[in-house]
Scaffold this active site. Sequence first.
Site, PDB file in Angstrom:
ATOM      1  N   GLY A  76       4.388  -3.563  -8.842  1.00 53.56           N
ATOM      2  CA  GLY A  76       4.079  -4.620  -7.880  1.00 53.56           C
ATOM      3  C   GLY A  76       3.368  -5.843  -8.426  1.00 53.56           C
ATOM      4  O   GLY A  76       3.494  -6.929  -7.880  1.00 53.56           O
ATOM      5  N   GLU A 104      -4.056  -6.393  -9.891  1.00 50.20           N
ATOM      6  CA  GLU A 104      -3.325  -5.557  -8.933  1.00 50.20           C
ATOM      7  C   GLU A 104      -2.731  -6.434  -7.846  1.00 50.20           C
ATOM      8  O   GLU A 104      -3.268  -7.502  -7.524  1.00 50.20           O
ATOM      9  CB  GLU A 104      -4.294  -4.509  -8.362  1.00 50.20           C
ATOM     10  CG  GLU A 104      -3.779  -3.661  -7.232  1.00 50.20           C
ATOM     11  CD  GLU A 104      -2.609  -2.749  -7.585  1.00 50.20           C
ATOM     12  OE1 GLU A 104      -1.662  -3.207  -8.237  1.00 50.20           O
ATOM     13  OE2 GLU A 104      -2.632  -1.587  -7.158  1.00 50.20           O
ATOM     14  N   ASP A 105      -1.621  -5.990  -7.299  1.00 51.26           N
ATOM     15  CA  ASP A 105      -0.986  -6.781  -6.246  1.00 51.26           C
ATOM     16  C   ASP A 105      -1.730  -6.686  -4.924  1.00 51.26           C
ATOM     17  O   ASP A 105      -2.027  -7.683  -4.294  1.00 51.26           O
ATOM     18  CB  ASP A 105       0.499  -6.374  -6.082  1.00 51.26           C
ATOM     19  CG  ASP A 105       0.692  -4.872  -5.891  1.00 51.26           C
ATOM     20  OD1 ASP A 105      -0.305  -4.116  -5.953  1.00 51.26           O
ATOM     21  OD2 ASP A 105       1.840  -4.440  -5.700  1.00 51.26           O
ATOM     22  N   ASP A 108      -5.145  -1.564  -0.628  1.00 53.10           N
ATOM     23  CA  ASP A 108      -4.877  -1.109   0.739  1.00 53.10           C
ATOM     24  C   ASP A 108      -5.864   0.006   1.082  1.00 53.10           C
ATOM     25  O   ASP A 108      -7.020  -0.268   1.381  1.00 53.10           O
ATOM     26  CB  ASP A 108      -3.401  -0.673   0.792  1.00 53.10           C
ATOM     27  CG  ASP A 108      -2.912  -0.330   2.172  1.00 53.10           C
ATOM     28  OD1 ASP A 108      -3.461  -0.830   3.149  1.00 53.10           O
ATOM     29  OD2 ASP A 108      -1.941   0.449   2.286  1.00 53.10           O
ATOM     30  N   LYS A 162      -6.264  -5.717   1.982  1.00 56.70           N
ATOM     31  CA  LYS A 162      -6.156  -5.318   3.393  1.00 56.70           C
ATOM     32  C   LYS A 162      -7.365  -4.447   3.722  1.00 56.70           C
ATOM     33  O   LYS A 162      -7.260  -3.212   3.728  1.00 56.70           O
ATOM     34  CB  LYS A 162      -4.902  -4.451   3.574  1.00 56.70           C
ATOM     35  CG  LYS A 162      -3.626  -5.180   3.854  1.00 56.70           C
ATOM     36  CD  LYS A 162      -2.628  -4.193   4.457  1.00 56.70           C
ATOM     37  CE  LYS A 162      -1.330  -4.176   3.758  1.00 56.70           C
ATOM     38  NZ  LYS A 162      -0.389  -3.158   4.255  1.00 56.70           N
ATOM     39  N   PHE A 200       2.630  -4.778   6.963  1.00 51.27           N
ATOM     40  CA  PHE A 200       3.335  -4.461   5.733  1.00 51.27           C
ATOM     41  C   PHE A 200       4.017  -5.705   5.189  1.00 51.27           C
ATOM     42  O   PHE A 200       4.871  -6.292   5.840  1.00 51.27           O
ATOM     43  CB  PHE A 200       4.348  -3.336   5.939  1.00 51.27           C
ATOM     44  CG  PHE A 200       4.856  -2.796   4.635  1.00 51.27           C
ATOM     45  CD1 PHE A 200       4.089  -1.905   3.891  1.00 51.27           C
ATOM     46  CD2 PHE A 200       6.072  -3.216   4.118  1.00 51.27           C
ATOM     47  CE1 PHE A 200       4.531  -1.436   2.665  1.00 51.27           C
ATOM     48  CE2 PHE A 200       6.527  -2.750   2.884  1.00 51.27           C
ATOM     49  CZ  PHE A 200       5.751  -1.855   2.161  1.00 51.27           C
ATOM     50  N   ASP A 225       7.360  -4.737  -2.945  1.00 47.42           N
ATOM     51  CA  ASP A 225       8.682  -4.280  -2.502  1.00 47.42           C
ATOM     52  C   ASP A 225       8.637  -3.473  -1.214  1.00 47.42           C
ATOM     53  O   ASP A 225       7.587  -2.987  -0.782  1.00 47.42           O
ATOM     54  CB  ASP A 225       9.291  -3.371  -3.573  1.00 47.42           C
ATOM     55  CG  ASP A 225       8.625  -1.985  -3.569  1.00 47.42           C
ATOM     56  OD1 ASP A 225       7.379  -1.923  -3.597  1.00 47.42           O
ATOM     57  OD2 ASP A 225       9.344  -0.975  -3.503  1.00 47.42           O
ATOM     58  N   ARG A 244      11.131  -7.900  -4.107  1.00 47.66           N
ATOM     59  CA  ARG A 244      10.130  -8.290  -5.115  1.00 47.66           C
ATOM     60  C   ARG A 244      10.338  -9.722  -5.588  1.00 47.66           C
ATOM     61  O   ARG A 244       9.417 -10.377  -6.040  1.00 47.66           O
ATOM     62  CB  ARG A 244      10.216  -7.366  -6.345  1.00 47.66           C
ATOM     63  CG  ARG A 244       9.831  -5.923  -6.086  1.00 47.66           C
ATOM     64  CD  ARG A 244       9.652  -5.194  -7.416  1.00 47.66           C
ATOM     65  NE  ARG A 244       9.665  -3.749  -7.281  1.00 47.66           N
ATOM     66  CZ  ARG A 244       8.609  -3.003  -6.971  1.00 47.66           C
ATOM     67  NH1 ARG A 244       7.442  -3.578  -6.751  1.00 47.66           N
ATOM     68  NH2 ARG A 244       8.706  -1.701  -6.886  1.00 47.66           N
TER      69      ARG A 244
HETATM   70  P1  5GP Z   1      -3.542   1.962  -1.852  1.00 47.74           P
HETATM   71  O1  5GP Z   1      -3.561   3.074  -2.841  1.00 47.74           O
HETATM   72  O2  5GP Z   1      -4.659   0.968  -1.992  1.00 47.74           O
HETATM   73  O3  5GP Z   1      -3.386   2.454  -0.443  1.00 47.74           O
HETATM   74  O4  5GP Z   1      -2.160   1.229  -2.026  1.00 47.74           O
HETATM   75  C1  5GP Z   1      -1.895   0.383  -3.002  1.00 47.74           C
HETATM   76  C2  5GP Z   1      -0.412   0.366  -3.237  1.00 47.74           C
HETATM   77  O5  5GP Z   1       0.330   0.636  -2.026  1.00 47.74           O
HETATM   78  C3  5GP Z   1      -0.017  -1.011  -3.662  1.00 47.74           C
HETATM   79  O6  5GP Z   1      -0.113  -1.154  -5.056  1.00 47.74           O
HETATM   80  C4  5GP Z   1       1.387  -1.097  -3.137  1.00 47.74           C
HETATM   81  O7  5GP Z   1       2.267  -0.524  -4.054  1.00 47.74           O
HETATM   82  C5  5GP Z   1       1.370  -0.267  -1.872  1.00 47.74           C
HETATM   83  N1  5GP Z   1       1.125  -1.085  -0.673  1.00 47.74           N
HETATM   84  C6  5GP Z   1       0.056  -1.090   0.139  1.00 47.74           C
HETATM   85  N2  5GP Z   1       0.190  -1.970   1.135  1.00 47.74           N
HETATM   86  C7  5GP Z   1       1.382  -2.565   0.943  1.00 47.74           C
HETATM   87  C8  5GP Z   1       2.115  -3.602   1.643  1.00 47.74           C
HETATM   88  O8  5GP Z   1       1.705  -4.175   2.654  1.00 47.74           O
HETATM   89  N3  5GP Z   1       3.321  -3.929   1.120  1.00 47.74           N
HETATM   90  C9  5GP Z   1       3.854  -3.327   0.007  1.00 47.74           C
HETATM   91  N4  5GP Z   1       5.033  -3.728  -0.392  1.00 47.74           N
HETATM   92  N5  5GP Z   1       3.197  -2.370  -0.668  1.00 47.74           N
HETATM   93  C10 5GP Z   1       1.987  -1.997  -0.204  1.00 47.74           C
HETATM   94 MG    MG Z   2       0.947  -1.717  -6.632  1.00 47.66          MG
END
Ligand code: 5GP
Ligand code: MG
Length: 178
Positions: A43, A97-98, A101, A129, A150, A157, A163
Amino acid sequence: MLRDIERVLLTGEQISERIKSIAEELKKEYEHKNPLILCILKGSFIFAADLVRELDFPCTVEFICASSYGKSTVSGDLIIKNDIDFKVAGRHVIIAEDILDTGRTLKHIMDIISAEKPASLKLCTLLDKPERREQEIKADIIGFEIPNEFVVGYGLDYAEKYRNLRFVGVLKKDVYSG
Ligand code: 5GP
Ligand code: MG
């Protein structure tokens, strides 16, 4: 592709302006430290690529491939697909990092990197987020705080698609719940 997008959240121009200011912020601290920019694939590949090109001082770039299982809009079980075959000890590491969440992915990665004894470790995320956070984790640099929706584009993606969009947009719900 575009008709699957409900609305544009951040334009390419907004993102690029913000990345320039992040680069200036990083310069103050890292100009003479040769930082290691750690790109979390997949990402973050576009974010990291744009960020490093705004840095006008020496740095190195490495990659970790993290992924959660399956075609999903929720964070599943995390797998790290490559070995950390680069030296972290003594380096000033900046994770690019992208999106932050729940925080599960970053918590896991930061634990792994910390164990390698970097000289310093900072987390730079393009998107945050905060509403969904489960792990106690705070980014040192946040590009944009976004609502709990989302999003896709600019590296992010859904089922490996979108992407390549230049902007970050909210994906229509019927694309993933239909
Ligand atoms: P976490 O482990 O913080 O819950 O999630 C991080 C990963 O979940 C991100 O690197 C991404 O791959 C995915 N992710 C979380 N929220 C989103 C979103 O709104 N859109 C997309 N495409 N991926 C997300
Ligand atoms: Mg990611």
